[in-house]
Design a protein around this motif. Sequence first.
Motif, PDB file in Angstrom:
ATOM      1  N   ASP A  61       1.134  -1.329  -0.339  1.00 32.33           N
ATOM      2  CA  ASP A  61      -0.124   0.182   0.123  1.00 32.33           C
ATOM      3  C   ASP A  61       0.844   1.342  -0.506  1.00 32.33           C
ATOM      4  O   ASP A  61       2.453   1.332   0.528  1.00 32.33           O
ATOM      5  N   MET A  62       0.134   2.211  -0.648  1.00 35.49           N
ATOM      6  CA  MET A  62       1.022   3.353  -0.521  1.00 35.49           C
ATOM      7  C   MET A  62       2.063   4.323   0.779  1.00 35.49           C
ATOM      8  O   MET A  62       2.595   4.733   0.589  1.00 35.49           O
ATOM      9  N   SER A  63       1.779   3.382   2.146  1.00 37.45           N
ATOM     10  CA  SER A  63       2.187   3.912   3.094  1.00 37.45           C
ATOM     11  C   SER A  63       3.829   3.607   3.041  1.00 37.45           C
ATOM     12  O   SER A  63       4.387   3.858   3.798  1.00 37.45           O
ATOM     13  N   GLU A  64       3.884   2.365   1.921  1.00 37.24           N
ATOM     14  CA  GLU A  64       5.546   2.323   1.835  1.00 37.24           C
ATOM     15  C   GLU A  64       5.737   3.088   0.625  1.00 37.24           C
ATOM     16  O   GLU A  64       7.594   2.836   0.673  1.00 37.24           O
ATOM     17  N   LYS A  66       7.128   5.739   1.415  1.00 35.55           N
ATOM     18  CA  LYS A  66       8.050   6.770   2.347  1.00 35.55           C
ATOM     19  C   LYS A  66      10.288   5.893   2.909  1.00 35.55           C
ATOM     20  O   LYS A  66       9.991   6.514   2.602  1.00 35.55           O
ATOM     21  N   HIS A  67       8.585   4.124   2.441  1.00 36.57           N
ATOM     22  CA  HIS A  67      10.498   3.364   2.562  1.00 36.57           C
ATOM     23  C   HIS A  67      10.846   3.284   1.447  1.00 36.57           C
ATOM     24  O   HIS A  67      12.641   3.367   1.328  1.00 36.57           O
ATOM     25  N   TRP A  77       1.674  11.324  -4.021  1.00 34.74           N
ATOM     26  CA  TRP A  77       0.543  11.082  -2.539  1.00 34.74           C
ATOM     27  C   TRP A  77      -1.651  10.925  -3.787  1.00 34.74           C
ATOM     28  O   TRP A  77      -2.186  10.469  -3.562  1.00 34.74           O
ATOM     29  N   GLU A  81      -3.883   8.039  -3.975  1.00 36.93           N
ATOM     30  CA  GLU A  81      -5.247   8.029  -3.535  1.00 36.93           C
ATOM     31  C   GLU A  81      -6.191   8.232  -4.701  1.00 36.93           C
ATOM     32  O   GLU A  81      -6.458   6.559  -4.584  1.00 36.93           O
TER      33      GLU A  81
END
Length: 330
Positions: A61-64, A66-67, A77, A81
């Motif tokens: 998912d998009m939270s990754e 940043k990694h 972003w 979305e």
Amino acid sequence: MVSEEEIGKAAEMLRAGELVAFPTETVYGLGADASSAAAVKKIFAAKGRPASHPVIVHIADMSELKHWAAEVPRAAWLLAEKFWPGPLTMVLKRASHVNDQISGGQNTVGLRVPSHPVAQQLLKAFGGGIAAPSANRFGRISPTTAAHVREELGDAVQIVLDGGACEVGIESTIVDLSREPPAILRPGRVSSQQIADALLVPLSSSGADRPRVPGSLEAHYAPRAPLKIVHPDEIEDYVRRQIVPPPVAVLARRGRPRDSKVALWQIAPELPEDYARLLYGTLRRFDDAGCRLIVVEALPQLPEWTAVRDRLDRAATPEPEAQSTAAGAT
Ligand code: TXA
Ligand code: MG
């Protein structure tokens, strides 16, 4: 479709640094643990692909984002979305830990959240990023079923998760957000208009011509038989003029003329999305039937056909005097 147990075993294999082929909504991917340079190297060996080609990292998912990315611009972003999970890859400046095998020596990384339930299950069970190009041998058309993957890679991959036929059928749209203005590097189901609308900025118009890989080899998303693109009204004449032995295969949206000499005439779907879904499987079927020449009807110069035209142009055998310099299929 695919049992929990199979998913668990596949995640285990990835952790052990082995390759796993898996379905996505676009085409099948050949996956490896993206954090392991040694595992990613195995992809290149299995595909027969030059090491200078970067590989897309699939994330759950998009939270990754940043990694994997050094910086995540607002545009990323917004697109995440709107289009994730789905058939869109974003190229961003890479985080410093991203290995050179993934980035092909460039300072960027391609990232995508696939929507196929099996891809999602695998990503969650594995718990990390999965580096995966299309699961074909270098230069060949991408596989859209598990059986195609087996035909392409045979014993080079132990596990092929079978998630049925891919819904999109051609590879993801790639948008480069590592520069201003953003540019489409590869057209796909998500159109450049949709991306421009979501970002409220015009896209660079030169992007599609830009070589994706410095010094890339010439290669095609190609069937084995030569493929020619011919105006619909000229198909019969074109076939008649050939000296190639039969069978000749034709892919066109109109039916076979009554006195046609064409051995295999496949009526193509009217809608671009249906056409894309069936394209690669149809070209494979022509090859399997032993066709010596594939003639494909030239498609309308309309935006909704851009992605399919791109793949057909790459699959087409160049005229001797007009050698293509397009960046290759991978
Ligand atoms: O739909 C897809 O994108 C499929 C599925 C499996 O996700 N994957 C796919 O991967 O088509 P591949 O490797 O066959 O094609 C990816 C393309 C290549 O042309 C590669 O050069 C380009 O994406 N690419 C990957 N990372 C890049 C980067 N950091 N910068 C520029 N181009 C990149
Ligand atoms: Mg590929």
